[in-house]
Design a protein around this motif. Structure first.
Motif, PDB file in Angstrom:
ATOM      1  N   ASP A  38      60.814  49.090  48.308  1.00 17.30           N
ATOM      2  CA  ASP A  38      60.161  48.639  49.474  1.00 17.30           C
ATOM      3  C   ASP A  38      60.107  49.664  50.321  1.00 17.30           C
ATOM      4  N   PHE A  39      59.062  50.094  50.941  1.00 20.77           N
ATOM      5  CA  PHE A  39      58.705  51.050  51.663  1.00 20.77           C
ATOM      6  C   PHE A  39      58.564  50.454  53.204  1.00 20.77           C
ATOM      7  N   HIS A  40      58.716  49.066  53.249  1.00 19.56           N
ATOM      8  CA  HIS A  40      58.565  48.545  54.408  1.00 19.56           C
ATOM      9  C   HIS A  40      59.722  48.936  55.415  1.00 19.56           C
ATOM     10  N   ALA A  41      61.077  49.034  54.795  1.00 15.30           N
ATOM     11  CA  ALA A  41      61.960  49.251  55.232  1.00 15.30           C
ATOM     12  C   ALA A  41      62.284  50.804  56.199  1.00 15.30           C
ATOM     13  N   LEU A  42      61.072  51.567  55.875  1.00 17.07           N
ATOM     14  CA  LEU A  42      61.047  52.577  56.489  1.00 17.07           C
ATOM     15  C   LEU A  42      60.052  52.882  57.655  1.00 17.07           C
ATOM     16  N   ALA A  43      60.059  51.671  58.370  1.00 20.03           N
ATOM     17  CA  ALA A  43      59.025  51.509  59.469  1.00 20.03           C
ATOM     18  C   ALA A  43      59.407  52.657  60.581  1.00 20.03           C
ATOM     19  N   ALA A  61      63.820  55.371  41.700  1.00 17.45           N
ATOM     20  CA  ALA A  61      63.379  54.300  40.815  1.00 17.45           C
ATOM     21  C   ALA A  61      63.062  54.476  39.221  1.00 17.45           C
ATOM     22  N   ASP A  62      62.506  55.653  39.205  1.00 18.19           N
ATOM     23  CA  ASP A  62      61.865  55.977  37.865  1.00 18.19           C
ATOM     24  C   ASP A  62      63.268  56.367  37.069  1.00 18.19           C
ATOM     25  N   ILE A  63      64.072  57.050  37.556  1.00 13.23           N
ATOM     26  CA  ILE A  63      65.606  57.589  37.017  1.00 13.23           C
ATOM     27  C   ILE A  63      65.928  56.332  36.491  1.00 13.23           C
ATOM     28  N   LEU A  64      66.253  55.446  37.429  1.00 13.21           N
ATOM     29  CA  LEU A  64      66.721  54.051  37.276  1.00 13.21           C
ATOM     30  C   LEU A  64      66.317  53.332  35.977  1.00 13.21           C
ATOM     31  N   VAL A  79      59.606  47.172  24.740  1.00 15.43           N
ATOM     32  CA  VAL A  79      60.115  47.314  26.071  1.00 15.43           C
ATOM     33  C   VAL A  79      59.005  48.405  26.961  1.00 15.43           C
ATOM     34  N   GLU A  80      58.634  47.595  27.748  1.00 12.12           N
ATOM     35  CA  GLU A  80      57.792  48.318  28.787  1.00 12.12           C
ATOM     36  C   GLU A  80      58.536  48.495  30.185  1.00 12.12           C
ATOM     37  N   ARG A  81      58.142  49.431  31.139  1.00 17.22           N
ATOM     38  CA  ARG A  81      58.783  49.848  32.180  1.00 17.22           C
ATOM     39  C   ARG A  81      57.775  50.121  33.234  1.00 17.22           C
ATOM     40  N   GLU A  82      58.119  49.729  34.610  1.00 16.85           N
ATOM     41  CA  GLU A  82      57.207  49.779  35.772  1.00 16.85           C
ATOM     42  C   GLU A  82      57.781  49.843  37.099  1.00 16.85           C
ATOM     43  N   VAL A  83      57.325  51.111  37.819  1.00 13.91           N
ATOM     44  CA  VAL A  83      57.909  50.886  39.451  1.00 13.91           C
ATOM     45  C   VAL A  83      56.896  50.596  40.145  1.00 13.91           C
ATOM     46  N   LEU A  84      57.430  49.247  40.722  1.00 12.60           N
ATOM     47  CA  LEU A  84      56.298  48.883  41.745  1.00 12.60           C
ATOM     48  C   LEU A  84      56.815  49.049  43.084  1.00 12.60           C
ATOM     49  N   THR A  85      55.829  48.855  44.139  1.00 10.40           N
ATOM     50  CA  THR A  85      56.026  49.307  45.349  1.00 10.40           C
ATOM     51  C   THR A  85      55.772  47.672  46.349  1.00 10.40           C
ATOM     52  N   GLY A  86      56.333  47.603  47.281  1.00  4.90           N
ATOM     53  CA  GLY A  86      56.108  46.523  48.153  1.00  4.90           C
ATOM     54  C   GLY A  86      57.315  45.661  48.203  1.00  4.90           C
ATOM     55  N   ARG A  87      57.386  44.464  48.797  1.00  3.74           N
ATOM     56  CA  ARG A  87      58.429  43.570  49.094  1.00  3.74           C
ATOM     57  C   ARG A  87      58.826  43.149  47.822  1.00  3.74           C
ATOM     58  N   LEU A  93      56.862  38.237  41.758  1.00  2.00           N
ATOM     59  CA  LEU A  93      55.943  36.920  41.519  1.00  2.00           C
ATOM     60  C   LEU A  93      54.702  37.566  41.034  1.00  2.00           C
ATOM     61  N   ARG A  94      54.117  38.495  41.618  1.00  2.00           N
ATOM     62  CA  ARG A  94      52.731  38.954  41.380  1.00  2.00           C
ATOM     63  C   ARG A  94      52.706  39.598  39.967  1.00  2.00           C
ATOM     64  N   ALA A  95      53.735  40.249  39.586  1.00  2.00           N
ATOM     65  CA  ALA A  95      53.728  40.801  38.122  1.00  2.00           C
ATOM     66  C   ALA A  95      53.967  39.498  37.209  1.00  2.00           C
ATOM     67  N   ALA A  96      54.829  38.395  37.490  1.00  2.00           N
ATOM     68  CA  ALA A  96      55.076  37.431  36.597  1.00  2.00           C
ATOM     69  C   ALA A  96      53.724  36.627  36.406  1.00  2.00           C
TER      70      ALA A  96
END
Length: 143
Positions: A38-43, A61-64, A79-87, A93-96
Motif C-alpha cells: 500500500d503506497f498510499h501510506a507514503l503520502a 513483498a517479493d521476498i515474503l 501455486v501462483e504468487r503475485e505482489v499487488l499494489t493499492g489498498r 476483492l478485485r483479484a477475487a
C-alpha cells in the motif's frame, strides 16, 4: 477449486496458507498467494526517499512470497504468487472477482514489517464485499 490467500508474513496469514492447502488438497484445487503493498501510506514521503521506500516495499513483498513458497509443502498443488499494489481490501476483492476465485482464505489480522496491511477492518471489508465465500482463520497476530 481456486483459492485466493492474501498473506503478510504474520502467523495468522501463515495459518491461512496451511488451511488453504488442506482445502485445496481435498478438492484438487489451486492456490494463489498475494500480498499487497500500500503506497498510499507514503503520502508524506517525496522524491528519492519515496522512490527508495517504494522499491524496498516491493522487494520485501517479493521476498515474503518467495519465502512462503520455499518454506511450505504444498503437496504438489498448483501455486501462483503475485505482489499487488493499492489498498489491501480493494486489491483482494478485485483479484477475487477478476480471476473468479471460488474462495478467499485469510487470517483475521496480521502485520507487516513496514506497515500493517491486514487488520481486522481489512478482513471485515473483504467479508462484507466479497462475491465468493471467505474463510477467516483466527490466529493471534504477532506483535
Amino acid at each position: 477449486m481456486k483459492i485466493l490467500v492474501p498473506v503478510d508474513g504474520s502467523l495468522a496469514s501463515k495459518n491461512a496458507v496451511a488451511e488453504a492447502i488442506k482445502i485445496a488438497k481435498k478438492d484438487n484445487g489451486s492456490i494463489k498467494l498475494i500480498t499487497v503493498v500500500d503506497f498510499h501510506a507514503l503520502a508524506a514521503a517525496t522524491g528519492e526517499v519515496y522512490v527508495a521506500i517504494v522499491k524496498q516495499m516491493g522487494e520485501d513483498a517479493d521476498i515474503l512470497l518467495n519465502s512462503i513458497i520455499n518454506e511450505t509443502d504444498f503437496g504438489g498443488l498448483y501455486v501462483e504468487r503475485e505482489v499487488l499494489t493499492g489498498r489491501a481490501y480493494e486489491e483482494i476483492l478485485r483479484a477475487a472477482e477478476d480471476e473468479k476465485f471460488d474462495m478467499i482464505v485469510m487470517g483475521n489480522r496480521g502485520f507487516s514489517r513496514i506497515k500493517r496491511f491486514f487488520v481486522g477492518s481489512v478482513t471485515q471489508r473483504v467479508i462484507s464485499e466479497a462475491t465468493c465465500p471467505v474463510l477467516v482463520v483466527h490466529t493471534e497476530a504477532e506483535e
